[in-house]
Design an enzyme around this catalytic site. Structure first.
Site, PDB file in Angstrom:
ATOM      1  N   LYS A  98     -36.078  66.023  44.157  1.00  0.00           N
ATOM      2  CA  LYS A  98     -36.150  66.764  45.399  1.00  0.00           C
ATOM      3  C   LYS A  98     -35.822  68.937  45.003  1.00  0.00           C
ATOM      4  O   LYS A  98     -36.312  69.525  45.726  1.00  0.00           O
ATOM      5  CB  LYS A  98     -35.317  66.720  46.824  1.00  0.00           C
ATOM      6  CG  LYS A  98     -35.955  65.229  46.965  1.00  0.00           C
ATOM      7  CD  LYS A  98     -34.718  65.602  48.163  1.00  0.00           C
ATOM      8  CE  LYS A  98     -35.567  64.025  48.935  1.00  0.00           C
ATOM      9  NZ  LYS A  98     -35.280  63.006  49.178  1.00  0.00           N
ATOM     10  N   GLU A 120     -33.599  70.073  57.946  1.00  0.00           N
ATOM     11  CA  GLU A 120     -32.550  68.805  58.311  1.00  0.00           C
ATOM     12  C   GLU A 120     -32.129  68.790  57.362  1.00  0.00           C
ATOM     13  O   GLU A 120     -33.534  68.334  56.121  1.00  0.00           O
ATOM     14  CB  GLU A 120     -33.371  68.499  58.947  1.00  0.00           C
ATOM     15  CG  GLU A 120     -34.546  67.790  58.920  1.00  0.00           C
ATOM     16  CD  GLU A 120     -35.587  68.624  58.147  1.00  0.00           C
ATOM     17  OE1 GLU A 120     -35.925  69.592  59.367  1.00  0.00           O
ATOM     18  OE2 GLU A 120     -36.334  67.996  57.041  1.00  0.00           O
ATOM     19  N   SER A 385     -37.897  58.289  41.051  1.00  0.00           N
ATOM     20  CA  SER A 385     -38.268  59.491  41.831  1.00  0.00           C
ATOM     21  C   SER A 385     -36.189  60.204  41.515  1.00  0.00           C
ATOM     22  O   SER A 385     -36.078  61.745  41.598  1.00  0.00           O
ATOM     23  CB  SER A 385     -38.574  59.847  42.915  1.00  0.00           C
ATOM     24  OG  SER A 385     -37.657  58.327  43.592  1.00  0.00           O
TER      25      SER A 385
HETATM   26  C1  PLP Z   1     -36.334  61.571  49.490  1.00  0.00           C
HETATM   27  C2  PLP Z   1     -36.019  60.299  47.782  1.00  0.00           C
HETATM   28  C3  PLP Z   1     -37.676  59.934  48.019  1.00  0.00           C
HETATM   29  C4  PLP Z   1     -38.332  59.983  49.085  1.00  0.00           C
HETATM   30  O1  PLP Z   1     -39.203  61.363  48.942  1.00  0.00           O
HETATM   31  P1  PLP Z   1     -40.261  61.311  49.052  1.00  0.00           P
HETATM   32  O2  PLP Z   1     -41.391  62.430  49.465  1.00  0.00           O
HETATM   33  O3  PLP Z   1     -41.064  60.535  49.426  1.00  0.00           O
HETATM   34  O4  PLP Z   1     -40.329  61.457  47.412  1.00  0.00           O
HETATM   35  C5  PLP Z   1     -37.424  59.306  47.089  1.00  0.00           C
HETATM   36  N1  PLP Z   1     -36.393  59.286  45.494  1.00  0.00           N
HETATM   37  C6  PLP Z   1     -35.202  59.930  45.936  1.00  0.00           C
HETATM   38  C7  PLP Z   1     -34.876  59.481  44.386  1.00  0.00           C
HETATM   39  C8  PLP Z   1     -34.821  60.687  46.737  1.00  0.00           C
HETATM   40  O5  PLP Z   1     -34.530  60.937  46.840  1.00  0.00           O
END
Ligand code: PLP
Length: 405
Positions: A98, A120, A385
């Site tokens: 993010k 938000e 992610s």
């Molecule tokens: C917020 C988040 C997501 C989901 O958001 P996307 O916009 O779909 O990538 C996925 N993995 C993690 C670790 C997150 O914090």
């Protein structure tokens, strides 16, 4: 592969923010001016050498990029088939992808002369990343959050406050994400001169899905280069979890014109019943939410349906318009992993690789393990992610330490 994606980014989205039939900007009149200002500023500023160089430097010296690509040998052996590789966004500063778009959005705000970032947050991950970016640039930061989420996500509220951010409790309606979005938009509309709205994924009205995708492209650019350097080849399959879809667009974008399968993984939660999952692309219908058109989980009235996932970062009843477009074009396939498969993958990655993944990311790992076995050979690249530190208390309290623990 039917389509040619070599010029894809030149005309996707089109000038009005349409990805095929999805996206666009469905706005109340008072938001049209401010969105156009952000749009025009983004197109101009993001192409300037100063902006590009500053963002590059931030990524390297502050965020710790490039993040590694890692061959998960023990996990691959366990899955028994294709070799699994992980793009380690869990090692990006603040522990997830993010920050890639938050630093970009905050840098744009700085160039536009804005003083305050407004957004938000649901689970608090976007709020923490944006508060981090605000502290870095010396900008004010105001995060709107439902009272229910504030109680649930206490550690992230503490983080935001430590980072100097104002957390605004939202007390109306269900007191969760949807109301927080409305509240943040209202706050932004009260002072569009000095503030900028910063969205948390590839969702919302144009230009946000494009802008956030562009800031996340770095994930795919790095991963493709690293993978080729490690193996001499491209992966046979690329996968990521899909909530709003930003980490997935980040990695997918680099492989659209390659002969790789691409798979997005949505949360099936407790099962396919209404309110039990957030598998928008799998069970949704086209509709309009938060100013854009996408596949959306809806009730009989066409209102956003209730959603659930063990990973709170994935529970959104809409999804990025570009994913909807790529699904309809047949370039990206979408599938699901449920809570149980997610938890199993979470424990496996902990035990076999010494990596505690976010529950969101664990959905993609679950799919990769299943697919690896099915494929028998070849390679899979997973976008990991985020890291799972935020999830460990919840998991230990509710599910224990895994079968061997
Ligand atoms: C917020 C988040 C997501 C989901 O958001 P996307 O916009 O779909 O990538 C996925 N993995 C993690 C670790 C997150 O914090």
């Amino acid at each position: 592969m039917k389509q040619d994606y070599s010029n894809y980014f030149e005309n996707t989205p089109d000038a009005n923010g349409n990805f095929g039939e999805y996206g666009g900007a469905f706005l109340p009149p008072q938001l049209e001016g401010p969105m156009k200002e952000i749009h025009d500023a983004y197109l101009k500023i993001s192409r300037s050498a100063d902006f590009i160089n500053e963002l590059r430097s931030i990524r390297k010296h502050y965020q710790g990029r490039p993040t590694p690509t890692y061959h998960a040998k023990r996990l691959s052996e366990l899955a028994g088939g294709a070799e699994i590789y992980l793009k380690r966004e869990d090692l990006n500063h603040t522990g997830a992808h993010k920050l890639n778009h938050c630093m970009g959005e905050a840098l744009l705000a700085k160039y536009m002369g804005k003083k305050k970032l407004i957004a938000e947050t649901g689970a608090g991950q976007h709020g923490v990343a944006l508060a981090t970016a605000a502290a870095y640039f010396g900008l004010e930061c105001e995060i709107h959050m439902g009272e229910v989420d504030i109680a649930k996500e206490h550690p992230n509220v503490v983080r935001m406050k430590l980072l100097g951010c104002t957390v605004v409790p939202v007390t109306h309606g269900l007191k969760t994400l949807k109301e927080a979005v409305d509240s943040a938009f209202d706050a932004y509309l009260a002072d569009p001169e000095n503030s900028i709205y910063c969205i948390g994924s590839v969702v919302g009205p144009h230009p946000f899905p494009m802008m956030v995708r562009d800031f996340q492209k770095i994930v795919g650019i790095e991963a493709r280069e690293q993978f080729q350097e490690m193996t001499g080849n491209l992966p046979d399959l690329v996968t990521a979890c899909v909530g709003g879809g930003s980490n997935a667009m980040g990695i997918f974008s680099a492989f659209l014109n390659d002969p790789c399968e691409i798979w997005g993984v949505e949360p099936l939660g407790r099962g396919p019943g209404t309110g039990e999952h957030a598998a928008t692309m799998t069970y949704g219908m086209p509709g309009i939410i938060h100013g854009f058109k996408c596949y959306m989980l809806q009730d009989e009235q066409g209102e956003p349906a209730p959603v659930y996932s063990i990973a709170s970062g994935l529970d959104y009843p809409g999804t990025g318009p570009e994913h909807c477009h790529l699904k309809d074009e047949g370039r990206v396939q979408y599938t699901t992993a449920d809570d149980k498969e997610c938890l199993d993958a979470f424990y496996k990655l902990c035990r076999y690789e010494g990596i505690i993944p976010a529950l969101e990311s664990s959905h993609a790992v679950a799919f990769a393990m299943k697919k690896a076995k099915e494929m028998g050979s070849g390679s899979i690249l997973v976008n990991l992610s985020g890291r799972g530190d935020k999830d460990i208390d919840f998991i230990a309290d509710n599910y224990g330490f895994g079968e061997e623990g």
